[in-house]
Design an enzyme around this catalytic site. Structure first.
Site, PDB file in Angstrom:
ATOM      1  N   ASP A  29      33.422  -4.876  -6.639  1.00 42.32           N
ATOM      2  CA  ASP A  29      34.515  -4.413  -5.908  1.00 42.32           C
ATOM      3  C   ASP A  29      33.969  -2.752  -5.403  1.00 42.32           C
ATOM      4  O   ASP A  29      33.519  -2.179  -6.186  1.00 42.32           O
ATOM      5  CB  ASP A  29      35.668  -4.064  -6.531  1.00 42.32           C
ATOM      6  CG  ASP A  29      37.051  -3.777  -5.870  1.00 42.32           C
ATOM      7  OD1 ASP A  29      37.565  -4.523  -5.690  1.00 42.32           O
ATOM      8  OD2 ASP A  29      36.906  -2.764  -5.098  1.00 42.32           O
ATOM      9  N   ILE A  30      34.160  -2.850  -4.145  1.00 41.15           N
ATOM     10  CA  ILE A  30      33.516  -1.474  -3.555  1.00 41.15           C
ATOM     11  C   ILE A  30      34.224  -0.121  -4.110  1.00 41.15           C
ATOM     12  O   ILE A  30      33.632   0.976  -4.134  1.00 41.15           O
ATOM     13  CB  ILE A  30      33.355  -1.545  -2.108  1.00 41.15           C
ATOM     14  CG1 ILE A  30      32.370  -0.419  -1.347  1.00 41.15           C
ATOM     15  CG2 ILE A  30      34.803  -1.133  -1.387  1.00 41.15           C
ATOM     16  CD1 ILE A  30      32.172  -0.790  -0.005  1.00 41.15           C
ATOM     17  N   ASN A  85      45.871 -10.801  -7.002  1.00 39.17           N
ATOM     18  CA  ASN A  85      47.179 -10.434  -6.130  1.00 39.17           C
ATOM     19  C   ASN A  85      47.579 -11.126  -5.017  1.00 39.17           C
ATOM     20  O   ASN A  85      46.570 -11.775  -4.360  1.00 39.17           O
ATOM     21  CB  ASN A  85      46.701  -8.911  -5.565  1.00 39.17           C
ATOM     22  CG  ASN A  85      46.587  -7.918  -6.618  1.00 39.17           C
ATOM     23  OD1 ASN A  85      47.343  -7.946  -7.646  1.00 39.17           O
ATOM     24  ND2 ASN A  85      45.700  -7.214  -6.258  1.00 39.17           N
ATOM     25  N   GLU A  93      45.836  -7.047  -0.648  1.00 38.89           N
ATOM     26  CA  GLU A  93      45.202  -5.953   0.698  1.00 38.89           C
ATOM     27  C   GLU A  93      44.329  -6.980   1.575  1.00 38.89           C
ATOM     28  O   GLU A  93      44.267  -6.900   2.597  1.00 38.89           O
ATOM     29  CB  GLU A  93      44.493  -4.912   0.022  1.00 38.89           C
ATOM     30  CG  GLU A  93      45.477  -3.845  -0.523  1.00 38.89           C
ATOM     31  CD  GLU A  93      44.675  -2.672  -0.818  1.00 38.89           C
ATOM     32  OE1 GLU A  93      43.589  -2.441  -0.837  1.00 38.89           O
ATOM     33  OE2 GLU A  93      45.363  -1.730  -1.374  1.00 38.89           O
ATOM     34  N   VAL A  94      43.534  -7.722   0.928  1.00 45.49           N
ATOM     35  CA  VAL A  94      42.633  -8.727   1.826  1.00 45.49           C
ATOM     36  C   VAL A  94      43.018 -10.126   1.532  1.00 45.49           C
ATOM     37  O   VAL A  94      43.027 -10.721   0.773  1.00 45.49           O
ATOM     38  CB  VAL A  94      41.039  -8.492   1.212  1.00 45.49           C
ATOM     39  CG1 VAL A  94      40.116  -9.442   1.796  1.00 45.49           C
ATOM     40  CG2 VAL A  94      40.610  -7.068   1.181  1.00 45.49           C
ATOM     41  N   HIS A  98      41.295 -14.108  -3.719  1.00 47.77           N
ATOM     42  CA  HIS A  98      39.956 -13.545  -4.566  1.00 47.77           C
ATOM     43  C   HIS A  98      40.665 -13.278  -6.060  1.00 47.77           C
ATOM     44  O   HIS A  98      41.704 -12.914  -6.093  1.00 47.77           O
ATOM     45  CB  HIS A  98      39.426 -12.405  -4.221  1.00 47.77           C
ATOM     46  CG  HIS A  98      40.518 -11.149  -3.615  1.00 47.77           C
ATOM     47  ND1 HIS A  98      41.063 -11.294  -2.277  1.00 47.77           N
ATOM     48  CD2 HIS A  98      40.921 -10.066  -4.297  1.00 47.77           C
ATOM     49  CE1 HIS A  98      41.739 -10.526  -2.557  1.00 47.77           C
ATOM     50  NE2 HIS A  98      41.857  -9.618  -3.543  1.00 47.77           N
TER      51      HIS A  98
HETATM   52  P1  AMP Z   1      43.577  -7.066  -3.141  1.00 43.62           P
HETATM   53  O1  AMP Z   1      44.383  -5.848  -3.238  1.00 43.62           O
HETATM   54  O2  AMP Z   1      43.602  -7.946  -4.387  1.00 43.62           O
HETATM   55  O3  AMP Z   1      43.652  -7.547  -1.944  1.00 43.62           O
HETATM   56  O4  AMP Z   1      41.932  -6.342  -3.448  1.00 43.62           O
HETATM   57  C1  AMP Z   1      41.152  -6.206  -2.471  1.00 43.62           C
HETATM   58  C2  AMP Z   1      39.984  -5.520  -3.059  1.00 43.62           C
HETATM   59  O5  AMP Z   1      38.852  -5.734  -2.375  1.00 43.62           O
HETATM   60  C3  AMP Z   1      40.175  -3.970  -3.240  1.00 43.62           C
HETATM   61  O6  AMP Z   1      39.978  -3.597  -4.707  1.00 43.62           O
HETATM   62  C4  AMP Z   1      38.931  -3.262  -2.598  1.00 43.62           C
HETATM   63  O7  AMP Z   1      38.298  -2.317  -3.296  1.00 43.62           O
HETATM   64  C5  AMP Z   1      38.053  -4.567  -2.391  1.00 43.62           C
HETATM   65  N1  AMP Z   1      37.324  -4.445  -1.328  1.00 43.62           N
HETATM   66  C6  AMP Z   1      37.488  -4.187   0.081  1.00 43.62           C
HETATM   67  N2  AMP Z   1      36.428  -4.211   0.792  1.00 43.62           N
HETATM   68  C7  AMP Z   1      35.337  -4.380   0.101  1.00 43.62           C
HETATM   69  C8  AMP Z   1      33.901  -4.442   0.301  1.00 43.62           C
HETATM   70  N3  AMP Z   1      33.582  -4.231   1.580  1.00 43.62           N
HETATM   71  N4  AMP Z   1      33.092  -4.802  -0.737  1.00 43.62           N
HETATM   72  C9  AMP Z   1      33.670  -5.005  -1.765  1.00 43.62           C
HETATM   73  N5  AMP Z   1      35.212  -4.987  -2.264  1.00 43.62           N
HETATM   74  C10 AMP Z   1      35.967  -4.817  -1.093  1.00 43.62           C
END
Ligand code: AMP
Length: 136
Positions: A29-30, A85, A93-94, A98
């Site tokens: 995770d970034i 999530n 968020e994404v 995942h």
């Molecule tokens: P969620 O809230 O479960 O959707 O988490 C999305 C996660 O994706 C967050 O913890 C972000 O830090 C992570 N994330 C977003 N962009 C990237 C990226 N380019 N590389 C790695 N992790 C990412």
């Protein structure tokens, strides 16, 4: 709509990949909650737990277990939190399914609101290589 994870899977943008097979890709995770925090992501686009195929979800969990074991060995973590999530209301968020695999060093970490960290230059690459070496 394409998410950042499709770009990572297609190698259009970089990520610290620690494991991949025909079904999933796992990378750091970034913005880690704890350094070594990894995501396990299906190659095929599913939004979340509500549309993912059960066998793919099962494989993600199996890979999350392997990642947690490798993370523990490399980081010296004492435990792990494995979570997913789902939907905006569930903290997502994404919108590409995942699973988070978060190493834990102190019991209290699991119960306080998450603060995202950042890596020093080169730090995540080095850590990813170490974890990856236990997963190939
Ligand atoms: P969620 O809230 O479960 O959707 O988490 C999305 C996660 O994706 C967050 O913890 C972000 O830090 C992570 N994330 C977003 N962009 C990237 C990226 N380019 N590389 C790695 N992790 C990412």
């Amino acid at each position: 709509m394409e998410t950042i994870f499709e770009k990572i899977i297609a190698r259009e943008i970089p990520a610290d990949i620690i494991y991949e097979d025909d079904t999933v890709v796992s990378f750091l995770d970034i913005r880690p909650i704890v350094k070594g925090h990894a995501l396990v992501v299906p190659r095929k686009k599913y939004i979340n737990v509500y549309d993912i195929e059960p066998d793919v979800f099962g494989h993600m969990i199996q890979v999350a277990q392997k990642v947690a074991i490798a993370q523990k060995k490399i980081t010296g973590a004492k435990g792990a939190t494995i979570l997913m999530n789902n939907e905006h209301e569930g903290g997502q968020e994404v919108f590409h399914a995942h699973i988070h695999v978060i190493p834990r060093f102190n019991r209290g970490e699991a119960f306080i609101p998450a603060q995202h960290l950042s890596y020093e230059s080169g730090e995540s690459e080095a850590l990813a290589l170490q974890i990856k070496s236990l997963l190939s």
